[in-house]
Design a protein around this motif. Sequence first.
Motif, mmCIF file in Angstrom:
data_model
loop_
_atom_site.group_PDB
_atom_site.id
_atom_site.type_symbol
_atom_site.label_atom_id
_atom_site.label_comp_id
_atom_site.label_asym_id
_atom_site.label_seq_id
_atom_site.Cartn_x
_atom_site.Cartn_y
_atom_site.Cartn_z
ATOM 1 N N GLN A 163 0.836 -1.199 0.000
ATOM 2 C CA GLN A 163 0.000 0.000 0.000
ATOM 3 C C GLN A 163 0.869 1.247 0.000
ATOM 4 O OE1 GLN A 163 -3.514 0.153 2.586
ATOM 5 N NE2 GLN A 163 -3.130 -1.957 3.125
ATOM 6 N N GLN A 165 3.927 1.456 -1.187
ATOM 7 C CA GLN A 165 4.546 1.593 -2.503
ATOM 8 C C GLN A 165 3.557 2.139 -3.516
ATOM 9 O OE1 GLN A 165 6.055 -2.292 -3.329
ATOM 10 N NE2 GLN A 165 7.803 -2.046 -1.957
ATOM 11 N N ALA A 166 2.309 1.680 -3.424
ATOM 12 C CA ALA A 166 1.281 2.173 -4.334
ATOM 13 C C ALA A 166 1.126 3.681 -4.138
ATOM 14 C CB ALA A 166 -0.044 1.460 -4.072
ATOM 15 N N ALA A 167 1.113 4.124 -2.882
ATOM 16 C CA ALA A 167 0.971 5.557 -2.608
ATOM 17 C C ALA A 167 2.131 6.338 -3.228
ATOM 18 C CB ALA A 167 0.902 5.797 -1.109
ATOM 19 N N SER A 168 3.347 5.775 -3.144
ATOM 20 C CA SER A 168 4.483 6.517 -3.678
ATOM 21 C C SER A 168 4.435 6.593 -5.204
ATOM 22 C CB SER A 168 5.812 5.930 -3.187
ATOM 23 O OG SER A 168 6.092 4.734 -3.849
ATOM 24 N N THR A 169 3.965 5.529 -5.875
ATOM 25 C CA THR A 169 3.855 5.629 -7.330
ATOM 26 C C THR A 169 2.750 6.620 -7.722
ATOM 27 O OG1 THR A 169 2.282 3.800 -7.544
ATOM 28 C CG2 THR A 169 4.604 3.247 -7.734
ATOM 29 N N LEU A 170 1.822 6.895 -6.795
ATOM 30 C CA LEU A 170 0.761 7.855 -7.093
ATOM 31 C C LEU A 170 1.181 9.282 -6.743
ATOM 32 C CD1 LEU A 170 -2.224 5.708 -5.854
ATOM 33 C CD2 LEU A 170 -1.835 6.441 -8.192
ATOM 34 N N GLY A 171 2.440 9.436 -6.331
ATOM 35 C CA GLY A 171 2.967 10.782 -6.131
ATOM 36 C C GLY A 171 3.091 11.233 -4.687
ATOM 37 N N ALA A 172 2.761 10.361 -3.730
ATOM 38 C CA ALA A 172 2.825 10.761 -2.326
ATOM 39 C C ALA A 172 4.264 10.700 -1.817
ATOM 40 C CB ALA A 172 1.929 9.864 -1.485
ATOM 41 N N ASN A 173 4.682 11.707 -1.054
ATOM 42 C CA ASN A 173 6.018 11.640 -0.449
ATOM 43 C C ASN A 173 5.940 10.844 0.857
ATOM 44 O OD1 ASN A 173 5.146 13.372 1.633
ATOM 45 N ND2 ASN A 173 5.703 15.187 0.444
ATOM 46 N N GLN A 176 3.428 12.191 3.485
ATOM 47 C CA GLN A 176 2.030 11.980 3.075
ATOM 48 C C GLN A 176 1.664 10.501 3.172
ATOM 49 O OE1 GLN A 176 2.693 13.810 -0.742
ATOM 50 N NE2 GLN A 176 1.268 15.481 -0.313
ATOM 51 N N ILE A 181 -1.644 6.716 4.663
ATOM 52 C CA ILE A 181 -1.726 5.272 4.412
ATOM 53 C C ILE A 181 -1.305 4.457 5.636
ATOM 54 C CG2 ILE A 181 -0.941 3.380 2.939
ATOM 55 C CD1 ILE A 181 -2.640 5.516 1.499
ATOM 56 N N ALA B 71 10.255 7.052 -6.911
ATOM 57 C CA ALA B 71 9.025 6.563 -7.535
ATOM 58 C C ALA B 71 7.961 7.651 -7.636
ATOM 59 C CB ALA B 71 8.478 5.377 -6.741
ATOM 60 N N GLN B 72 7.861 8.476 -6.594
ATOM 61 C CA GLN B 72 6.786 9.469 -6.552
ATOM 62 C C GLN B 72 6.885 10.510 -7.664
ATOM 63 O OE1 GLN B 72 8.559 11.415 -2.674
ATOM 64 N NE2 GLN B 72 7.153 12.825 -3.674
ATOM 65 N N PHE B 80 -0.397 -3.715 -8.739
ATOM 66 C CA PHE B 80 0.224 -4.828 -8.034
ATOM 67 C C PHE B 80 -0.596 -6.105 -8.168
ATOM 68 C CE2 PHE B 80 1.643 -0.960 -6.128
ATOM 69 C CZ PHE B 80 2.944 -1.189 -5.707
ATOM 70 N N PHE B 86 -6.096 0.521 -0.841
ATOM 71 C CA PHE B 86 -6.068 1.213 0.449
ATOM 72 C C PHE B 86 -7.326 0.785 1.200
ATOM 73 C CE2 PHE B 86 -3.885 4.682 -2.191
ATOM 74 C CZ PHE B 86 -2.655 4.065 -2.049
ATOM 75 N N HIS B 88 -8.624 1.277 4.101
ATOM 76 C CA HIS B 88 -9.443 2.171 4.930
ATOM 77 C C HIS B 88 -10.128 3.247 4.099
ATOM 78 C CE1 HIS B 88 -5.538 4.049 4.491
ATOM 79 N NE2 HIS B 88 -6.099 5.198 4.762
ATOM 80 N N PHE B 97 -7.008 9.172 -4.891
ATOM 81 C CA PHE B 97 -5.847 9.418 -4.023
ATOM 82 C C PHE B 97 -4.766 10.275 -4.689
ATOM 83 C CE2 PHE B 97 -1.712 8.369 -2.214
ATOM 84 C CZ PHE B 97 -1.942 8.569 -0.871
ATOM 85 N N ILE B 101 -3.443 14.077 -3.727
ATOM 86 C CA ILE B 101 -2.038 14.390 -3.465
ATOM 87 C C ILE B 101 -1.590 15.555 -4.356
ATOM 88 C CG2 ILE B 101 0.314 13.495 -3.807
ATOM 89 C CD1 ILE B 101 -0.930 12.335 -1.350
#
Lengths: 265, 345
Positions: A163, A165-173, A176, A181, B71-72, B80, B86, B88, B97, B101
């Motif tokens: 989860q 890693q998914a957030a980071s590929t979506l641009g989250a630092n 965040q 997450i 990656a970001q 995946f 996510f 929650h 999401f 961001i």
Amino acid sequence: MKPRSRWGLRALGLGYLTLLLLAPLVMIFYKTFEGGLAPPIDAITSPDGLHALKLSLLMVAIAVPLNTIFGIGCALLLVRHKWSGNGAIDAIINLPFAISPVVIGLSLFLLYGAKGWFGPALAEAGIEVLFSVPGMVLASVFVSLPFVVRETVPVLREIGTEQEQAASTLGANAWQTFWRITLPAIRWGVAYGVVLTTARVLGEFGAVSIVSGQISGETETLPLFVEKQFANFNTAGAFGASVLLAVLALTTLLAMNVLKRKEDA
Amino acid sequence: MGISVEGAGKSFGDFQALDDVSIEVPNGSLTALLGPSGSGKSTLLRAIAGLETLDAGRVLIDDEDVSRKPAQKREVGFVFQHYAAFKHMTVFENVGFGLKIRKWQKVKISDRVHELLRLVQLDGLATRYPSQLSGGQRQRMALARALAVEPQVLLLDEPFGALDAKVRKDLRTWLRNLHEEMHVTTIFVTHDQEEAMDVAGQLVVMNEGRVEQSGSADDLYDHPANEFVMSFVGEVNRLGDGFVRPHDMDVVLDPDDRTEEAMVQRIVALGFEIRVEFMLADGTEVWAQLTRGELQKLELRRGQIVYLRPGQTKSFSGAPSPNGSGASTPRGLQGDDDAEVSAAA
């Protein structure tokens, strides 16, 4: 399993719990209100009683946030960063579980006392640790340190890193990702750790009793107050304060359950 | 946005996951990384996404070296195998999401999310939580989430691996159609050669951290560069030094100089296709793929002695195959030097 043996097992479990946990608790409540509401309320609302309550709540207000922040950070370190020091950290965190609180109190006494390592230097700077609030905070933090770590580590392991890693590929630092997450995903583990920490801090006797000096109206928390009332044959006061302690602890537990139920609904 | 990987190397302790890997993925293409588990295909994909840092080599997206970019900042959509939903958040919040961001306005987020949910056919489920969705729905949600931020490239790591056969087949078709509509450069990892051939225009076959061969499905099937590719891309029988596809095995009742004696061991009916297993005189086990009509004509029974006439036999050792004339017509993209194709028919 046959119905008869299932009932037998249930009776055994309930009987054991009743004898060991419920009976003493009921007894306290019964004894407290035996002579009516006035004596226990008088004892708690006496200046010393109120001060003890305030001091206990202060311990919670300081130790719980400290141990929560430390606990989450430490759990992240243990689970997410593999390095050779993890084994040592893991073992050290368990120390408060392994060592008797009295021994913890004694060791703090030695460290911060007039002849200890830190005592003289701190005294020179005008900071009193022993027989005052800072020492009691230290003791409270020490004894309640492992709970948040222990409750958070398994949850953190279970959620894995996908989860994040998914957030980071979506641009989250990193920040965040943590707030949006990781923290929401581990929140019930942390909450349970916080409840246990609160209960432990509220109930702590041994370590705090040694470093505080037990000065009535100054360095007396609720458990110390209970003990003093009991020693002075003021049973109504002792039981009253005990019930108050039990109610405080149950309230935290209840608060968590209510929050969780709301979330699940 | 084309992607190229140049001389990528990566090891985890003693394990060499990638060993001097170079691939070229043209802009707008749909490429499959195909290989057995441990072949390095997922590591390569994760390195392109920035979820893994390379020990050697570099990754270029649209001619820009992104090897040092986190990656970001790579603007890739990643899906995946186990969805990474996510838990929650609702379906709506999951898909939105990346936009949140990026600090999009609420109204614009809502419009975009609903547009994507329609695209992945989840529009009625915006307020559900991932735990209330089926596996296929979760994966479509994950795909919508990845597409929401309009990534330069879309990377899918065994996206259908955790789904059952029927759903997998539906999603494959759906992904192919989606790619035709969106034209975003897409790489997906799979260990299933049928899936790779069904979905992708270009295939990269990997094994033990290296690229064995890349090309179109037809290239790989008809002109495999080596034994590994031949046996991984499609079924294969081994006859001495040569290899032959089961559908290239002719079963006849009368021997001649190009046939080999064989005993019928087992007949398995897989719908229209029939799988007949034989044992040769030297104990080698081979099988032939027949149609229902061929089987009825031959009237095969267990234990019967028949004769096999292998069609196209390939050998990769350099020596001509026993049945072959030695006429070599290689056309593979890589490793042509050691691939010898001989037509025996």
